[in-house]
Structure formats: C-alpha cells, structure tokens
Design an enzyme around this catalytic site. Structure first.
Site, PDB file in Angstrom:
ATOM      1  N   HIS A  31     -25.372   0.937  26.723  1.00 27.24           N
ATOM      2  CA  HIS A  31     -24.665  -0.052  25.909  1.00 27.24           C
ATOM      3  C   HIS A  31     -23.232  -0.206  26.409  1.00 27.24           C
ATOM      4  O   HIS A  31     -22.749   0.601  27.204  1.00 27.24           O
ATOM      5  CB  HIS A  31     -24.654   0.360  24.423  1.00 27.24           C
ATOM      6  CG  HIS A  31     -25.944   0.084  23.710  1.00 27.24           C
ATOM      7  ND1 HIS A  31     -27.004   0.969  23.722  1.00 27.24           N
ATOM      8  CD2 HIS A  31     -26.351  -0.989  22.985  1.00 27.24           C
ATOM      9  CE1 HIS A  31     -28.000   0.462  23.032  1.00 27.24           C
ATOM     10  NE2 HIS A  31     -27.646  -0.725  22.573  1.00 27.24           N
ATOM     11  N   LYS A  87     -19.180   0.518  21.933  1.00 32.37           N
ATOM     12  CA  LYS A  87     -20.134   0.886  20.878  1.00 32.37           C
ATOM     13  C   LYS A  87     -19.685   2.174  20.205  1.00 32.37           C
ATOM     14  O   LYS A  87     -19.262   3.119  20.875  1.00 32.37           O
ATOM     15  CB  LYS A  87     -21.544   1.050  21.469  1.00 32.37           C
ATOM     16  CG  LYS A  87     -22.604   1.313  20.417  1.00 32.37           C
ATOM     17  CD  LYS A  87     -24.002   1.192  20.989  1.00 32.37           C
ATOM     18  CE  LYS A  87     -25.061   1.580  19.981  1.00 32.37           C
ATOM     19  NZ  LYS A  87     -25.052   0.777  18.766  1.00 32.37           N
TER      20      LYS A  87
HETATM   21  P1  NAD Z   1     -18.313  -6.219  15.939  1.00 30.27           P
HETATM   22  O1  NAD Z   1     -17.276  -5.128  15.991  1.00 30.27           O
HETATM   23  O2  NAD Z   1     -18.202  -7.380  16.859  1.00 30.27           O
HETATM   24  O3  NAD Z   1     -18.346  -6.799  14.446  1.00 30.27           O
HETATM   25  C1  NAD Z   1     -18.236  -6.057  13.284  1.00 30.27           C
HETATM   26  C2  NAD Z   1     -17.523  -6.933  12.254  1.00 30.27           C
HETATM   27  O4  NAD Z   1     -17.622  -6.309  10.970  1.00 30.27           O
HETATM   28  C3  NAD Z   1     -16.020  -7.109  12.537  1.00 30.27           C
HETATM   29  O5  NAD Z   1     -15.699  -8.487  12.534  1.00 30.27           O
HETATM   30  C4  NAD Z   1     -15.337  -6.370  11.374  1.00 30.27           C
HETATM   31  O6  NAD Z   1     -14.128  -6.981  10.961  1.00 30.27           O
HETATM   32  C5  NAD Z   1     -16.392  -6.489  10.300  1.00 30.27           C
HETATM   33  N1  NAD Z   1     -16.314  -5.468   9.251  1.00 30.27           N
HETATM   34  C6  NAD Z   1     -16.120  -4.130   9.397  1.00 30.27           C
HETATM   35  N2  NAD Z   1     -16.150  -3.549   8.183  1.00 30.27           N
HETATM   36  C7  NAD Z   1     -16.398  -4.514   7.279  1.00 30.27           C
HETATM   37  C8  NAD Z   1     -16.564  -4.527   5.873  1.00 30.27           C
HETATM   38  N3  NAD Z   1     -16.494  -3.403   5.144  1.00 30.27           N
HETATM   39  N4  NAD Z   1     -16.763  -5.722   5.262  1.00 30.27           N
HETATM   40  C9  NAD Z   1     -16.844  -6.867   5.980  1.00 30.27           C
HETATM   41  N5  NAD Z   1     -16.709  -6.914   7.314  1.00 30.27           N
HETATM   42  C10 NAD Z   1     -16.478  -5.747   7.948  1.00 30.27           C
HETATM   43  O7  NAD Z   1     -19.712  -5.494  16.094  1.00 30.27           O
HETATM   44  P2  NAD Z   1     -21.110  -6.142  16.574  1.00 30.27           P
HETATM   45  O8  NAD Z   1     -21.215  -6.069  18.046  1.00 30.27           O
HETATM   46  O9  NAD Z   1     -21.294  -7.433  15.874  1.00 30.27           O
HETATM   47  O10 NAD Z   1     -22.122  -5.052  15.994  1.00 30.27           O
HETATM   48  C11 NAD Z   1     -22.198  -4.783  14.606  1.00 30.27           C
HETATM   49  C12 NAD Z   1     -23.264  -3.732  14.346  1.00 30.27           C
HETATM   50  O11 NAD Z   1     -24.554  -4.273  14.656  1.00 30.27           O
HETATM   51  C13 NAD Z   1     -23.146  -2.455  15.174  1.00 30.27           C
HETATM   52  O12 NAD Z   1     -23.486  -1.348  14.362  1.00 30.27           O
HETATM   53  C14 NAD Z   1     -24.200  -2.633  16.264  1.00 30.27           C
HETATM   54  O13 NAD Z   1     -24.699  -1.400  16.753  1.00 30.27           O
HETATM   55  C15 NAD Z   1     -25.262  -3.356  15.483  1.00 30.27           C
HETATM   56  N6  NAD Z   1     -26.233  -4.126  16.263  1.00 30.27           N
HETATM   57  C16 NAD Z   1     -27.499  -4.169  15.762  1.00 30.27           C
HETATM   58  C17 NAD Z   1     -28.452  -4.942  16.375  1.00 30.27           C
HETATM   59  C18 NAD Z   1     -29.847  -5.023  15.757  1.00 30.27           C
HETATM   60  O14 NAD Z   1     -30.726  -5.680  16.315  1.00 30.27           O
HETATM   61  N7  NAD Z   1     -30.061  -4.380  14.595  1.00 30.27           N
HETATM   62  C19 NAD Z   1     -28.148  -5.678  17.530  1.00 30.27           C
HETATM   63  C20 NAD Z   1     -26.853  -5.612  18.028  1.00 30.27           C
HETATM   64  C21 NAD Z   1     -25.887  -4.849  17.365  1.00 30.27           C
END
Ligand code: NAD
Length: 267
Positions: free
Chosen positions: A156, A160
């Site tokens: 990744h 991450k």
């Molecule tokens: P990112 O850092 O780009 O986005 C996270 C967002 O959440 C940020 O904009 C942040 O301000 C916001 N945030 C944090 N705490 C918050 C809260 N309490 N309330 C509201 N907003 C809040 O991260 P990303 O790349 O979008 O990834 C997010 C998550 O998704 C990670 O845990 C990643 O591992 C996971 N992910 C899962 C999948 C899947 O298929 N399930 C795929 C990709 C990523």
C-alpha cells in the site's frame, strides 16, 4: 422519489469519501442527504468532488447531521481512530452503517455486532469492497485447504495508517477457517533484524510493504512440494471499489444484524 435510500457520507472530503459522494449522486436510487468531514470546511458536497452544487453543505458534526437529515445509511471512510465512534453513534441513532474504514479490532467488531443485535439494525463492515479482491480471497481460501504453507504480502501507499491491511487480515481469517493451525517454517529460525519475518498470524506470516506510488496490491503465496502458487490482486484506482459500496448501501437496508466481509454480499 420517496423511496430513495437516504445516504450520509462520513469522511466525505477524503480520497474514498469523495468517490462515494460521486457514486451516490450518480445513482437515482440513492439520495445524498449529508456529508461529514473534519477537515473539508463548510463547502458544498458537489463542489468538493468537482460536480455541480447539491445544496448539501459539508459539516464536521456527525450527530447533528444524523438528527437533522435522518439518513437511512451512512458510509464511513474515515480513520482507524474515529470509525468506532462514528459507527456506534450511527447505530444509536437507528442509522445503518456501511463501513469501509479499516483498522477495527476483532473486539470492536464484536461490540458492533452486539449493538446491532440489541437495536435490530443492519450494518456492513468490509475491509475491501472490490470484486477482484473478493475473488482473490476466495481463491486463497480454496488453495489453503490443499497447500497449507502460505504467506501474505500486501502493498500500500506510505501514508496508510494501519498494518497489516484490513484485506490481509480478512484473507488470513478466511485461510484460517480451512487451514489446520500449525506453525510453519523452521522452528529454529532466528530473526537477525526484528520483524524480518513479518507479522505472525495463526502460524503463518503477513508482510506489509509501504511505499509512495503504490495504491493497493496483495499476493498470497502458497508453497508445496516442488511447486508454488501465487494469487495476486492489483487495485489501480478508488472508483474500482464503488460498485461494491453501492451494493452494500442497498443490501444493508434488508439486514437486521452485522455482516462483516464483502464476500457475504456476493451470491
Ligand atoms: P483519507 O485520509 O483520504 O480520508 C479520510 C477522511 O476522513 C479525511 O478527509 C478526514 O478529514 C476524515 N475524517 C477523519 N475523522 C473523521 C471523523 N471523525 N468524522 C468525519 N470525517 C473524518 O483516507 P482514504 O484513503 O479515503 O481511506 C479511508 C479509509 O478507507 C482507510 O481506513 C482505508 O484503509 C480505507 N479503505 C478501505 C477500502 C475498502 O474497500 N473497504 C478501500 C480503500 C481504502
């Protein structure tokens, strides 16, 4: 339009959250009613993702948004440290969570399961919403029955937060369902550098590579007598997860308990 599913997106300003906002706006069966993010500022959710304005202003207050917009479902792509609180808050307000955020512990998932049961409410937690990753995990589970010597390598981006990835953990759990627990490799092996052999899970190893430029990949490698088998999945962009998230938003409306793992949504 009264029977459209009302969706709130939590983490709407993040990389995954923005894709979810776009996906919801593009589907006539779904209605975006709330967009929540700590760091995006009070902007229109449409402008945030580069499409026309929606009238939905991004807020940092999840609980207020749930009370004022009454979503049927929230989709959470936030951070490992905030996902538990968001999910519990949603369930307590009778809102079904679809959780893509990774990093929840087994205990936390069990607590969410109990809470859902008590409230009679559906929830979905899926560490990976991609169809290719689902197949990779299914094939790995199948192979582990015949080739129990296995290691997982996941790759990744360097930003991450959690390691190993939720997908690697889920793969390891599926493999463990069919593989008799035993410690593989040389019992006298010695790590000259701490962590060289990766994380230990039920007798086998998981390795997490974190580098800039990488999006999301995983290899599950099986070793046999004079042969090896490598099952590999590559994700290239976040939009690839959206058909799975869309399916989950619709399926969670029919559930009255927690479903953990995208594989349970695929017939
Ligand atoms: P990112 O850092 O780009 O986005 C996270 C967002 O959440 C940020 O904009 C942040 O301000 C916001 N945030 C944090 N705490 C918050 C809260 N309490 N309330 C509201 N907003 C809040 O991260 P990303 O790349 O979008 O990834 C997010 C998550 O998704 C990670 O845990 C990643 O591992 C996971 N992910 C899962 C999948 C899947 O298929 N399930 C795929 C990709 C990523």
């Amino acid at each position: 339009m009264g029977d459209r599913i009302r969706v709130g997106v939590v983490g709407a300003g993040g990389r995954m959250g923005k894709e979810v906002v776009k996906m919801v706006l593009q589907d006539d069966a779904l209605e975006l009613v709330a967009a929540v993010d700590h760091s995006a500022g009070e902007v229109d959710a449409g402008s945030l993702v580069g499409v026309e304005t929606t009238g939905i202003i991004v807020t940092s207050q999840l609980e207020e948004a749930l009370l004022s917009t009454k979503p049927d479902v929230i989709v959470d792509f936030t951070t490992p440290s905030s996902v538990m609180k968001n999910t519990v808050t949603a369930i307590q307000h009778g809102v079904r969570p679809v959780v893509g955020t990774t990093g929840l512990s087994t205990e936390e998932i069990d607590d969410i399961r109990t809470l859902c049961k008590d409230k009679g409410i559906g929830a979905i937690i899926a560490p990976n919403f991609s169809i290719g990753a689902f197949l990779m995990m299914q094939f790995a589970k199948q192979a582990a029955k015949y080739l129990p010597n296995v290691e997982i390598i996941e790759y990744h981006g360097d930003q991450k937060l959690d390691a190993p990835s939720g997908t690697a953990v889920k793969t390891a759990e599926l493999i463990s369902e069919v593989r008799e627990e035993r410690r593989q490799g040389n019992p006298n092996e010695e790590e000259k550098i701490e962590g060289a052999r990766g994380g230990y899970y039920n007798g086998f190893r998981i390795h997490s590579v974190r580098l800039p430029g990488i999006f999301a990949q995983q290899e599950v490698i099986f070793g046999g007598h004079g042969e090896s088998l490598k099952i590999r999945h590559d994700s290239y962009e976040r939009a690839g997860y959206m058909p799975g998230v869309n399916l989950a938003v619709k399926k969670v409306m029919e559930l009255h308990e927690l479903v953990y793992g995208f594989e349970h949504l695929m017939d």
